[in-house]
Design an enzyme around this catalytic site. Structure first.
Site, PDB file in Angstrom:
ATOM      1  N   ASP A 151       0.802  -1.220   0.000  1.00 22.43           N
ATOM      2  CA  ASP A 151       0.000   0.000   0.000  1.00 22.43           C
ATOM      3  C   ASP A 151       0.835   1.270   0.000  1.00 22.43           C
ATOM      4  OD1 ASP A 151       0.904  -0.581   2.562  1.00 22.43           O
ATOM      5  OD2 ASP A 151      -1.075  -0.942   3.397  1.00 22.43           O
ATOM      6  N   ASP A 160      -7.993  -2.664  13.940  1.00 21.40           N
ATOM      7  CA  ASP A 160      -9.357  -2.987  13.496  1.00 21.40           C
ATOM      8  C   ASP A 160      -9.384  -4.222  12.585  1.00 21.40           C
ATOM      9  OD1 ASP A 160      -8.210  -2.014  11.191  1.00 21.40           O
ATOM     10  OD2 ASP A 160      -9.633  -0.364  10.898  1.00 21.40           O
ATOM     11  N   HIS A 197      -7.431  -4.665   9.877  1.00 19.10           N
ATOM     12  CA  HIS A 197      -7.090  -4.457   8.457  1.00 19.10           C
ATOM     13  C   HIS A 197      -5.777  -5.151   8.104  1.00 19.10           C
ATOM     14  CE1 HIS A 197      -5.012  -0.535   9.835  1.00 19.10           C
ATOM     15  NE2 HIS A 197      -4.047  -1.264   9.338  1.00 19.10           N
ATOM     16  N   GLU A 254      -9.773  -2.099   4.976  1.00 16.55           N
ATOM     17  CA  GLU A 254     -10.447  -1.792   6.239  1.00 16.55           C
ATOM     18  C   GLU A 254     -11.729  -2.624   6.375  1.00 16.55           C
ATOM     19  OE1 GLU A 254      -9.050  -0.047   8.487  1.00 16.55           O
ATOM     20  OE2 GLU A 254      -8.372   1.912   7.835  1.00 16.55           O
TER      21      GLU A 254
END
Ligand code: F6R
Length: 236
Positions: free
Chosen positions: A67, A136, A138, A143
């Site tokens: 990313d 979370d 990810h 996400e």
């Protein structure tokens, strides 16, 4: 799934580096999927040490990163391209032309995403994908959402991710709110996956991701379906 619990970050880094080193030794032309963030820094340090000792040769390796923040170019010291140069590429003999990080400043981001997926396909997929995990759940910047998104795409980063990443920036306001991320297709098609997680704060999400239900609300849970997954976790 091979779930390995270790006692500290150094052990996590050594064991993680062992797996990547074995991959590169067994297949010098490996395609490595790489991650940024704080978790892999120790692994990269280990790999550099092994390269310097003459035990590893990256000259035929290709790398493709997960990313990049949207709007940051490689000269920006908060970009993931910059991170990779400083933490790994500048210190080993990988050919710079064989290192790929999404272009966060592409004029046509949709075309950049398509080209990124085409590149992965061209490579014949990733041999070994290294992953961290967000609080979370990810992976990459996939996400929590209603679906597992397959291709490389642009995401709006969640509040908790912006909050967590603010530690790397001068202020929270400087954290980009969007990123380009490889999708679940590229990750799941990797022949091997190595996920590392460090610290007590990650304990709950690691439990949910690898021992709870498979759901896009916990993106890393999809990895339970991967046939060659290793997770290394250190609580300390
Ligand atoms: C980074 C990435 C992210 C991180 C995750 C954990 O390229 O893809 O998914 O792996 O945010 O970050 P750290 O390791 O900083 O806790």
């Amino acid at each position: 799934m091979n779930f390995i619990t270790v006692s500290n970050y150094d052990e996590l880094s050594r064991k993680g580096a062992n797996i990547i080193a074995a991959q590169v030794i067994q297949k010098p032309k490996s395609v490595l999927g790489l991650a940024t963030g704080s978790s892999p820094v120790g692994i990269y340090r280990e790999l550099i040490a092994r390269y310097e000792a003459g035990d590893l040769d990256f000259s035929k390796v290709k790398s493709i990163n997960l990313d990049e923040y949207l709007g940051l170019d490689g000269s920006n010291d908060q970009s993931y391209r910059y991170f990779m140069q400083k933490n790994l590429f500048d210190h080993i003999n990988i050919d710079p032309a064989n290192t790929y990080v999404p272009n966060g400043c592409a004029e046509d981001v949709a075309a950049e995403c398509e080209a990124y997926d085409a590149r992965i396909e061209d490579f014949g997929g990733i041999d070994l994908q290294l992953l961290g995990i967000g609080l979370d759940g990810h992976i990459g910047f996939n996400e929590p959402a209603d679906i597992f998104e397959k291709g490389t795409h642009v995401v709006d980063l969640h509040e908790s991710t912006i909050e967590a990443n603010a530690r790397f920036f001068a202020s929270r306001d400087e954290v980009p709110t969007k990123a380009v991320t490889m999708g679940m297709g590229g990750i799941m098609q990797a022949k091997k996956v190595l996920l590392i997680a460090n610290g007590a704060a990650k304990k709950e999400i690691v439990q949910k991701a690898f021992f709870g239900p498979i759901t896009p609300l916990v993106p890393a849970s999809i990895l339970q379906l991967h046939s060659d997954l290793t997770v290394i976790y250190s609580e300390n």
